[in-house]
Write a protein that holds these residues in place. Structure first.
Motif, PDB file in Angstrom:
ATOM      1  N   LEU A 136      -7.700  29.164  14.782  1.00 35.95           N
ATOM      2  CA  LEU A 136      -6.758  29.764  14.432  1.00 35.95           C
ATOM      3  C   LEU A 136      -6.236  29.979  15.946  1.00 35.95           C
ATOM      4  O   LEU A 136      -5.919  29.748  16.582  1.00 35.95           O
ATOM      5  N   ARG A 360     -13.513  38.032  13.781  1.00 39.04           N
ATOM      6  CA  ARG A 360     -13.264  37.961  12.661  1.00 39.04           C
ATOM      7  C   ARG A 360     -14.537  38.587  12.052  1.00 39.04           C
ATOM      8  O   ARG A 360     -15.652  38.162  12.064  1.00 39.04           O
ATOM      9  N   ASP A 370     -10.683  35.192   6.362  1.00 41.28           N
ATOM     10  CA  ASP A 370      -9.244  35.169   6.981  1.00 41.28           C
ATOM     11  C   ASP A 370      -8.361  36.189   7.073  1.00 41.28           C
ATOM     12  O   ASP A 370      -7.173  35.904   7.393  1.00 41.28           O
ATOM     13  N   GLU A 372      -7.249  39.311   9.445  1.00 45.20           N
ATOM     14  CA  GLU A 372      -7.504  39.856  10.619  1.00 45.20           C
ATOM     15  C   GLU A 372      -7.731  41.273  10.764  1.00 45.20           C
ATOM     16  O   GLU A 372      -6.165  42.255  10.170  1.00 45.20           O
TER      17      GLU A 372
END
Length: 948
Positions: A136, A360, A370, A372
């Motif tokens: 990340l 997440r 995946d 945000e």
């Protein structure tokens, strides 16, 4: 025997369960997080029940059993205890201690296993978190990425919006221009009631004046306004006083600062509501006043409707774009401000203090999402998301509207094209389409020839299939031979696959395809009479503008087609035998009939109005033969009467440029006009070509040919620029009507009224009143009633200058015989007026109604004016009575023994100067000094008749 003493548990040892002590301690739970044993672990209880007898033994090996179960089972029951057993029991504490030690060891083992599992789980969690953090991006990098994406999105949306605004103007103009193509003049067919009101005579019950329109519009308005005042203002006065809004309270508040509002509020309070009602009514009347202008004036109405239509289409086509686009633009600007403000926040603004964290979403299967998102606990600004949603919503609505509009247009276009080619719509809808004409289409043409000597020949084909045009192509000039044009015609809905629609017609002795290479796939088909047809079986051909929908026959080498939408073939029909009759010409109409509107007359900008009176043309079918021509030859081998007459009329029209032409009878010389229709079109063509309005009345010769008075008028009144009317059916004669000449500009006020009346033909009572017929009582009553009614209407009353009236007839009045009234040097008096033998009193009716002048024809070689005076000691002028003189070479032109040098054809001009209320008249000759004003004189000045 006493029970063994209970052993105390050390603090470090767990408590044994008294109910489930068992040596089989095999299951240990590791799910607990505090290191205690699970409640599901089983421990052997310390039972007080005696051992079984089989377990009692004195064997020394009792204390040396290998398992706890064996030690436990070796204890005998109490009722079987012996002294030796008691001795053996002294070793019981040692056994219990050993058992407790084993239990403690097992517990420690379980604890160590649990700690090992916990450590292993924590290590795995740390590794997963570390791997997730490694993959990340850091918060700063995520924030920069999100900022960049937002900036790009805002810039992209702004660019698209600017492009949309730039294109919208072009789209508006193109859409309006496209929609405007639907304007087609179908007033008479589609709106017969409006057409009847528009073209009705003022005495007709269908006629509406401005006053009538305002009265009829006032009645429902008054009912509505009074009902509103009673039901709302009066009955709910308490609620209104409590604060309930009404239209009056809104007007009182909204117009408080305007001129009208200040004026109304300055009145006593109980006058406020009536004053506002009066203001609204005055506004309504103000909007009604221009309505008659839009109703009576074609171009003014078209301009108004065009402006309203364009404005409504403009607003309707761009409403959603403007409204939602403006809203979207405001939200977009606010979004830009929010993004700029958010980008300027310090780094700490994204920490835990303000509640913003990067999170997440984990799925049910434990997978990491995946995507945000920026979450806020309440201190953040949610307007950015709302603005984005609103912008997306506005854009979606605009896009949906445009898509629906485009889809609707495409659907209608497809339906129109499919119906035009394959007829998919019902007839009720199909017939209303602009490209379609609801009449008949011609599928075949032929010539049927018959002979009186051949009894087997016939000029009448099967009437169920063929329609005969009842005009003998020989005009009955041959005793034995006759020929008639026959056509096959059908409604579009009746066409079958075998029918072929005619697209073109030619007259030729050879196949037109030899010289015409652009005829497409259709071949030319030969018919009798030298007729060649080009037909097609295509289904949509009946809607084509090229489709032949009507066929007629005109005669003469000088024949012309005056009807709009018609076309005369340039070659005559080829007959099998020669004839002295004028040559026949086919004339055809393509597509739907063309509607002709009645023109409106206005005084010119200089205040003048010129009338050309043309009397006694005496046109024939064909070129005709001259009578009493002066000069006789004019450099020609033979004098063609109609050709010379029409050249004379055309020259006068080009030189004088009149505003109106009055044809005062005997336009058609019935004796030499076996086809009166051809003669009518010949005299109308010069006026139509020059776009000059004309009005027609009949003489005693017009209906002596192939058509009667009513048929002639039906033919004339629908020609372009024709003002002719049949008149009311209750009035005797055909052609009793009036023509209004309105004031200059767009005025609706009448400046000049012209009365035209039918003087019929020959006397109905030759024994008592020989000669010619007279104006009937019904005509005189109609004239007087019409004159009085017009004078009482607004168009006459509101005219600020002197209003003038004049009349036109064909046969002179009996008062024309008074020689003492003839003005010297006013013209020629070469024959005795052939007026009726019976005086019906029409001259006195003209005087009573204030008509200043009357002019006639009939007597070709009379062109003088007479001034009738009142009787008594002090006679005063009452009425001017003038002749126009003969204009046509087809009628007689003088008596050689009376008129030295013969009589030249002439026409009379009346010029009205509305500024001075003056009428001036003169004549124009066909030969000689054609530019000179012959016998010019002022007959009316200042609205009064004057003697020269």
């Amino acid at each position: 025997m006493s029970k063994p003493a209970t052993m105390l548990r050390p603090n470090s040892e767990p408590l044994l369960n008294n109910e489930s002590l068992s040596p089989d301690i095999t299951r240990v739970s590791t799910s607990s997080s505090n290191g205690s044993l699970s409640t599901g672990m089983k421990t052997p209880p310390l039972s007080s029940s005696p051992p079984s007898p089989a377990s009692l033994s004195r064997n020394v090996s009792f204390a040396e059993t290998n398992t706890d179960q064996e030690d436990w089972e070796s204890i005998p029951p109490l009722d079987r205890l012996t002294v030796f057993d008691l001795l053996d029991n002294f070793a019981l504490p040692q056994r219990l201690e050993r058992l407790q030690n084993k239990l403690s060891a097992q517990t420690e083992k379980v604890r160590r296993q649990r700690e090992k599992l916990k450590a292993s789980g924590l290590n795995a969690k740390d590794r997963v978190i570390e791997e997730w953090r490694r993959r990340l991006p850091p918060p700063d990098e995520q924030l920069d990425k999100y900022r960049k994406r937002m900036r790009d999105s805002v810039d992209r949306l702004g660019t698209r919006w600017n492009d949309t605004k730039a294109v919208s103007a072009r789209e508006k103009v193109s859409f309006i221009a496209g929609v405007m193509n639907i304007f087609i003049n179908f007033q008479r067919q589609r709106f017969p009631a409006i057409y009847a009101i528009r073209y009705s005579s003022p005495e007709s019950p269908e006629h509406y004046s401005l006053w009538a329109m305002m009265v009829w519009a006032t009645v429902p308005y008054a009912v509505w306004q009074l009902a509103y005042h009673f039901l709302i203002t009066v009955r709910r006065r308490e609620k209104i006083a409590a604060g309930r809004p009404t239209s009056f309270t809104w007007l009182r508040k909204s117009y408080a600062n305007t001129l009208i509002g200040r004026f109304v509020l300055s009145l006593p309070e109980n006058w406020h509501e009536p004053a506002f009602m009066f203001v609204q009514y005055a506004y309504a009347l103000g909007t009604m006043v221009p309505c008659p202008l839009w109703f009576w004036y074609r171009w003014l109405s078209a301009s108004f409707l065009l402006a309203v239509f364009v404005w409504s289409v403009y607003n309707g086509a761009t409403y959603y774009i403007d409204v939602f686009g403006t809203r979207f633009q405001k939200e977009l600007e606010q979004l830009k401000k929010d993004v700029a403000q958010w980008q300027g926040l310090p780094e700490t603004a994204l920490g835990p203090d303000n509640g913003s964290t990067v999170t997440r979403r984990q799925g049910n299967e434990g997978k990491v999402d995946d995507m945000e998102s920026l979450s806020s606990s309440g201190k953040g600004n949610p307007h950015t998301i709302d603005s984005k949603n609103a912008a997306a919503s506005g854009s979606a609505e605009v896009r949906t509207f445009i898509q629906l509009g485009v889809l609707t247009c495409i659907v209608f276009l497809l339906i129109f094209l499919l119906d035009n080619r394959f007829r998919v719509l019902p007839d009720a809808i199909h017939n209303a389409l602009p490209a379609h004409h609801p009449g008949l289409v011609i599928t075949d043409i032929t010539v049927a020839t018959c002979s009186s000597l051949n009894i087997l020949s016939t000029c009448k084909l099967d009437s169920s299939k063929w329609h005969r045009i009842d005009k003998d192509l020989y005009l009955s000039k041959r005793w034995l031979n006759h020929a008639y044009i026959h056509i096959r015609r059908k409604k579009e809905s009746e066409l079958v696959d075998e029918d072929r629609v005619i697209l073109d017609i030619r007259i030729s002795r050879q196949d037109p395809s030899v010289s015409d290479k652009n005829h497409g796939d259709e071949r030319w088909e030969s018919r009798s009479g030298g007729i060649w047809l080009r037909r097609t079986a295509k289904r949509h051909a009946s809607d084509s503008a090229k489709a032949i929908t009507a066929v007629d026959v005109l005669f003469g080498s000088d024949a012309v087609e005056a009807r709009p939408g018609w076309e005369m073939l340039n070659r005559p029909v080829i007959l099998s035998s020669a004839s002295e009759a004028p040559e026949p010409h086919l004339t055809v109409r393509r597509g739907a009939p063309v509607t002709v509107e009645r023109p409106t007359l206005h005084v010119r900008k200089d205040g003048k109005f010129k009338i050309l009176q043309v009397a006694d043309l005496h046109l024939s079918t064909g070129v005709g033969h001259c009578r009493d021509a002066v000069p006789s030859g004019e450099g020609r081998e033979s004098c063609e009467a109609d050709t010379r007459t029409l050249e004379f009329v055309g020259a006068v029209l080009d030189r004088e440029k009149p505003d109106l032409v009055v044809l005062s009878g005997d336009q058609v010389n019935g004796e030499t006009a076996p086809d009166a229709q051809s003669a009518v079109f010949k005299f109308a063509e010069p006026f139509i070509k020059r776009e000059i309005p004309f009005a027609t009345i009949f003489g005693n010769h017009d209906d002596e040919g192939s058509l009667g008075r009513q048929d002639l008028m039906q033919l004339i009144q629908y020609l372009p620029f024709s003002l002719s009317l049949s008149g009311e059916a209750s009035v005797e004669g055909v052609g009793n009507y009036y023509v209004e000449v309105l004031a200059r500009g767009n005025s609706k006020h009448s400046a000049l009224t012209l009365y035209l009346l039918d003087t019929h033909g020959y006397s109905p009572d030759e024994q008592q009143f020989k000669g010619y017929d007279w104006l009937k009582k019904s005509q005189i009553d109609w004239f007087k009633a019409t004159s009085q009614r017009l004078k009482a209407t607004g168009p006459h009353l509101n005219y600020k200058h002197l209003h003038l009236d004049m009349a036109f007839i064909h046969i002179p009045l009996p008062e024309y015989r008074n020689k003492e009234d003839v003005i010297a040097n006013s013209g020629t008096s070469a024959e005795t007026p052939t007026a009726p033998g019976f005086n019906s009193g029409f001259k006195q009716a003209l005087v009573d109604e204030g008509v200043l002048a009357v002019s006639c024809g009939h007597d070709h070689v009379n062109d003088y004016c007479a001034l009738s005076k009142s009787e008594g000691k002090d006679p005063k002028p009452e009425l001017w009575m003038c002749y126009a003189g003969g204009a046509g070479f087809g009628g007689y032109g003088g008596y050689g023994h009376v008129i030295e040098g013969g009589y030249q054809r002439r026409v009379r001009v009346f010029e009205f100067d509305m500024n001075e209320a003056r009428i001036t008249t003169w004549k124009v000759l066909e030969h000689g000094d054609t530019k000179k004003k012959i016998d010019e004189m002022i007959i009316v000045d200042g609205g009064k008749m004057v003697a020269p």
